[in-house]
Design a protein around this motif. Structure first.
Motif, PDB file in Angstrom:
ATOM      1  N   GLY A 265       0.792  -1.225   0.000  1.00 17.47           N
ATOM      2  CA  GLY A 265       0.000   0.000   0.000  1.00 17.47           C
ATOM      3  C   GLY A 265       0.822   1.271   0.000  1.00 17.47           C
ATOM      4  N   ASP A 266       1.989   1.244  -0.637  1.00 22.77           N
ATOM      5  CA  ASP A 266       2.847   2.426  -0.648  1.00 22.77           C
ATOM      6  C   ASP A 266       2.416   3.449  -1.685  1.00 22.77           C
ATOM      7  N   ASP A 267       1.659   3.010  -2.699  1.00 23.01           N
ATOM      8  CA  ASP A 267       1.276   3.920  -3.780  1.00 23.01           C
ATOM      9  C   ASP A 267      -0.180   3.672  -4.172  1.00 23.01           C
ATOM     10  N   THR A 268      -0.987   4.721  -4.106  1.00 25.76           N
ATOM     11  CA  THR A 268      -2.415   4.593  -4.417  1.00 25.76           C
ATOM     12  C   THR A 268      -2.637   4.177  -5.857  1.00 25.76           C
ATOM     13  N   TYR A 269      -1.837   4.712  -6.768  1.00 34.07           N
ATOM     14  CA  TYR A 269      -1.999   4.411  -8.188  1.00 34.07           C
ATOM     15  C   TYR A 269      -1.822   2.919  -8.443  1.00 34.07           C
ATOM     16  N   ASP A 270      -0.805   2.303  -7.823  1.00 32.08           N
ATOM     17  CA  ASP A 270      -0.579   0.868  -7.998  1.00 32.08           C
ATOM     18  C   ASP A 270      -1.759   0.048  -7.489  1.00 32.08           C
ATOM     19  N   VAL A 271      -2.285   0.452  -6.332  1.00 32.02           N
ATOM     20  CA  VAL A 271      -3.437  -0.258  -5.764  1.00 32.02           C
ATOM     21  C   VAL A 271      -4.639  -0.149  -6.692  1.00 32.02           C
ATOM     22  N   LEU A 272      -4.906   1.069  -7.171  1.00 33.45           N
ATOM     23  CA  LEU A 272      -6.054   1.298  -8.054  1.00 33.45           C
ATOM     24  C   LEU A 272      -5.932   0.509  -9.350  1.00 33.45           C
ATOM     25  N   GLN A 273      -4.744   0.533  -9.964  1.00 34.79           N
ATOM     26  CA  GLN A 273      -4.540  -0.186 -11.220  1.00 34.79           C
ATOM     27  C   GLN A 273      -4.687  -1.688 -11.032  1.00 34.79           C
ATOM     28  N   THR A 274      -4.214  -2.206  -9.911  1.00 35.55           N
ATOM     29  CA  THR A 274      -4.265  -3.649  -9.670  1.00 35.55           C
ATOM     30  C   THR A 274      -5.695  -4.131  -9.472  1.00 35.55           C
ATOM     31  N   ILE A 275      -6.473  -3.424  -8.665  1.00 35.17           N
ATOM     32  CA  ILE A 275      -7.839  -3.897  -8.413  1.00 35.17           C
ATOM     33  C   ILE A 275      -8.725  -3.723  -9.649  1.00 35.17           C
ATOM     34  N   GLN A 276      -8.403  -2.744 -10.499  1.00 26.54           N
ATOM     35  CA  GLN A 276      -9.199  -2.539 -11.705  1.00 26.54           C
ATOM     36  C   GLN A 276      -8.807  -3.491 -12.834  1.00 26.54           C
ATOM     37  N   SER A 277      -7.585  -4.010 -12.774  1.00 25.42           N
ATOM     38  CA  SER A 277      -7.126  -4.913 -13.835  1.00 25.42           C
ATOM     39  C   SER A 277      -7.770  -6.286 -13.738  1.00 25.42           C
ATOM     40  N   HIS A 278      -8.311  -6.607 -12.584  1.00 23.90           N
ATOM     41  CA  HIS A 278      -8.963  -7.910 -12.415  1.00 23.90           C
ATOM     42  C   HIS A 278     -10.281  -7.924 -13.186  1.00 23.90           C
ATOM     43  N   LYS A 279     -10.531  -9.004 -13.899  1.00 20.44           N
ATOM     44  CA  LYS A 279     -11.720  -9.103 -14.740  1.00 20.44           C
ATOM     45  C   LYS A 279     -12.993  -9.013 -13.914  1.00 20.44           C
ATOM     46  N   SER A 280     -13.928  -8.217 -14.417  1.00 23.03           N
ATOM     47  CA  SER A 280     -15.209  -8.072 -13.738  1.00 23.03           C
ATOM     48  C   SER A 280     -16.082  -9.289 -14.006  1.00 23.03           C
ATOM     49  N   PRO A 281     -16.766  -9.823 -13.003  1.00 21.81           N
ATOM     50  CA  PRO A 281     -17.613 -11.013 -13.206  1.00 21.81           C
ATOM     51  C   PRO A 281     -18.959 -10.684 -13.852  1.00 21.81           C
ATOM     52  N   ARG A 282     -19.275  -9.416 -14.043  1.00 19.05           N
ATOM     53  CA  ARG A 282     -20.569  -9.074 -14.615  1.00 19.05           C
ATOM     54  C   ARG A 282     -20.458  -7.835 -15.497  1.00 19.05           C
ATOM     55  N   TYR A 283     -21.441  -7.662 -16.332  1.00 23.07           N
ATOM     56  CA  TYR A 283     -21.480  -6.498 -17.211  1.00 23.07           C
ATOM     57  C   TYR A 283     -22.927  -6.034 -17.343  1.00 23.07           C
ATOM     58  N   GLU A 284     -23.109  -4.859 -17.933  1.00 19.31           N
ATOM     59  CA  GLU A 284     -24.447  -4.329 -18.148  1.00 19.31           C
ATOM     60  C   GLU A 284     -24.500  -3.625 -19.500  1.00 19.31           C
ATOM     61  N   ILE A 285     -25.699  -3.548 -20.059  1.00 14.89           N
ATOM     62  CA  ILE A 285     -25.931  -2.854 -21.316  1.00 14.89           C
ATOM     63  C   ILE A 285     -26.387  -1.433 -20.986  1.00 14.89           C
ATOM     64  N   VAL A 286     -25.638  -0.449 -21.461  1.00 14.64           N
ATOM     65  CA  VAL A 286     -25.940   0.948 -21.137  1.00 14.64           C
ATOM     66  C   VAL A 286     -25.973   1.779 -22.417  1.00 14.64           C
ATOM     67  N   PRO A 287     -26.723   2.877 -22.406  1.00 12.80           N
ATOM     68  CA  PRO A 287     -26.744   3.771 -23.573  1.00 12.80           C
ATOM     69  C   PRO A 287     -25.485   4.634 -23.621  1.00 12.80           C
ATOM     70  N   PHE A 288     -24.915   4.772 -24.798  1.00 13.69           N
ATOM     71  CA  PHE A 288     -23.737   5.614 -24.998  1.00 13.69           C
ATOM     72  C   PHE A 288     -24.133   6.781 -25.902  1.00 13.69           C
ATOM     73  N   SER A 289     -24.089   7.980 -25.373  1.00 14.37           N
ATOM     74  CA  SER A 289     -24.549   9.162 -26.106  1.00 14.37           C
ATOM     75  C   SER A 289     -23.597   9.489 -27.261  1.00 14.37           C
ATOM     76  N   ILE A 290     -24.196   9.804 -28.423  1.00 16.80           N
ATOM     77  CA  ILE A 290     -23.397  10.224 -29.589  1.00 16.80           C
ATOM     78  C   ILE A 290     -23.747  11.650 -29.988  1.00 16.80           C
ATOM     79  N   GLY A 291     -24.429  12.347 -29.078  1.00 20.75           N
ATOM     80  CA  GLY A 291     -24.775  13.740 -29.358  1.00 20.75           C
ATOM     81  C   GLY A 291     -23.555  14.616 -29.555  1.00 20.75           C
ATOM     82  N   TRP A 292     -22.494  14.323 -28.774  1.00 20.52           N
ATOM     83  CA  TRP A 292     -21.262  15.110 -28.888  1.00 20.52           C
ATOM     84  C   TRP A 292     -20.641  14.942 -30.279  1.00 20.52           C
ATOM     85  N   LEU A 293     -20.812  13.747 -30.872  1.00 21.36           N
ATOM     86  CA  LEU A 293     -20.252  13.496 -32.195  1.00 21.36           C
ATOM     87  C   LEU A 293     -20.966  14.335 -33.251  1.00 21.36           C
TER      88      LEU A 293
END
Length: 344
Positions: A265-293
């Motif tokens: 736990g010496d570096d927050t960035y390392d902790v954050l990257q490690t826990i996020q790199s683990h594959k998520s067991p679930r997903y969801e279908i969400v709308p992605f806005s293209i108005g900006w495009l």
């Protein structure tokens, strides 16, 4: 046919661009979106609030702080950097149990509540004075199974077991299931320091002594509940202090036994990257806005109406002049270098 459309474009260029820009802006106002699949991460951030976490061997901005204060700072930073759709729950560890303060909440929707909870984490919330991390894993696994979605446990702890482990009180984790996606974040230093003894008003009255942890093996389980009470004896010298360290070796071994992962736990960035790199067991279908495009395309069309042939010709001419000047400077510099090398 190609020449015909080219003539139409050249003759009605501004009208076509303005019409296209208007249509794009009208489309952007309707907030169009497309459906995409994204991973959903859910974390159970568990703070060790036992008394060894009051040891001040960490620092924030070159200021000495306790392990618990350092943990709270790291948890704040992790929550602040997680994607909006992430869900987070906050938990407490003390004795041989873990308690969840609530089920996982959306980070952005409940941002203030999460940070306020972390701000109020305190060692005085502990329900016992013992620290039996190994024993708490079974309760943690049961707690995670009761949550409404698959959640990963992230322990912030120094790995300091009290009473100390030995053959009589070491739980066998050979058949343990559920450790995949768990993380142990080691808080503290390898050098270690004394554990301060604090009053109910958070005033320091001394340090815990070695005798406080010298539990005989054959009575460890019997005295576990009794030893959680406050002992007002004070360690008067450095020699008497029990030195608490981050037990990285033990945490690594514990993680390996249950299929979890250990992170310093010496570096927050390392902790954050490690826990996020683990594959998520679930997903969801969400709308992605293209108005900006569409809005961006409208802006390009409007910009195109201001660029006439004369403007393009001038830009091309200026670019050619700049390129000639750049070549001239580079050529003159190479001649000077060759001249100097000739006389050396």
């Amino acid at each position: 046919m190609k020449n015909h459309w080219l003539r139409v474009w050249l003759h009605h260029r501004d009208t076509i661009l303005l019409t296209t820009a208007l249509l794009c802006l009208l489309g952007a106002v309707l907030v169009p979106s497309i459906s995409i699949k994204r991973n959903v991460h859910s974390y159970f951030l568990i703070a060790d609030i036992t008394q060894s976490m009051n040891s001040a061997d960490m620092s924030i901005n070159h200021r000495p702080v306790s392990r618990l204060e350092y943990t709270k700072r790291m948890m704040h930073e992790i929550v602040a950097q997680l994607p909006c759709h992430t869900r987070v729950s906050i938990g407490l560890f003390a004795g041989d149990a873990v308690a969840a303060l609530y089920t996982p909440l959306h980070v952005c929707r409940h941002f203030s509540a999460l940070h306020e909870t972390i701000d109020h984490l305190d060692w005085r919330m502990a329900w016992t004075g013992n620290s039996q991390l190994r024993e708490s894993l079974a309760i943690t696994a049961k707690l995670l199974r009761q949550m409404p979605e698959a959640t990963k446990a992230v322990f912030f702890t120094d790995g300091d077991e009290a009473p100390l482990l030995h053959a009589f009180n070491t739980r066998n984790l050979r058949d343990f299931q559920g450790g995949d996606g768990w993380f142990f974040v080691g808080i503290g230093t390898e050098k270690g320091t004394g554990i301060p003894k604090l009053t109910e008003d958070n005033q320091m009255i001394g340090y815990w002594s070695n005798e406080s942890f010298a539990v005989q093996p054959n009575i460890a389980q019997v005295t576990a509940s009794k030893s959680s009470g406050r002992d007002d004896s004070v360690a008067l010298s450095d020699y008497d202090r029990f030195i608490s360290k981050r037990d990285s070796t033990y945490l690594q071994k514990l993680a390996q036994e249950i299929g979890a992962q250990y992170i310093n736990g010496d570096d927050t960035y390392d902790v954050l990257q490690t826990i996020q790199s683990h594959k998520s067991p679930r997903y969801e279908i969400v709308p992605f806005s293209i108005g900006w495009l569409l809005a961006t395309l409208a802006g390009i069309c409007l910009l195109g109406t201001s660029l006439h042939h004369e403007t393009l010709r001038q830009l091309k001419q200026k670019f050619g002049i700049y390129r000639k000047q750049l070549k001239s400077k580079l050529f003159n510099r190479s001649e000077v270098v060759a001249h100097d090398n000739h006389f050396q």
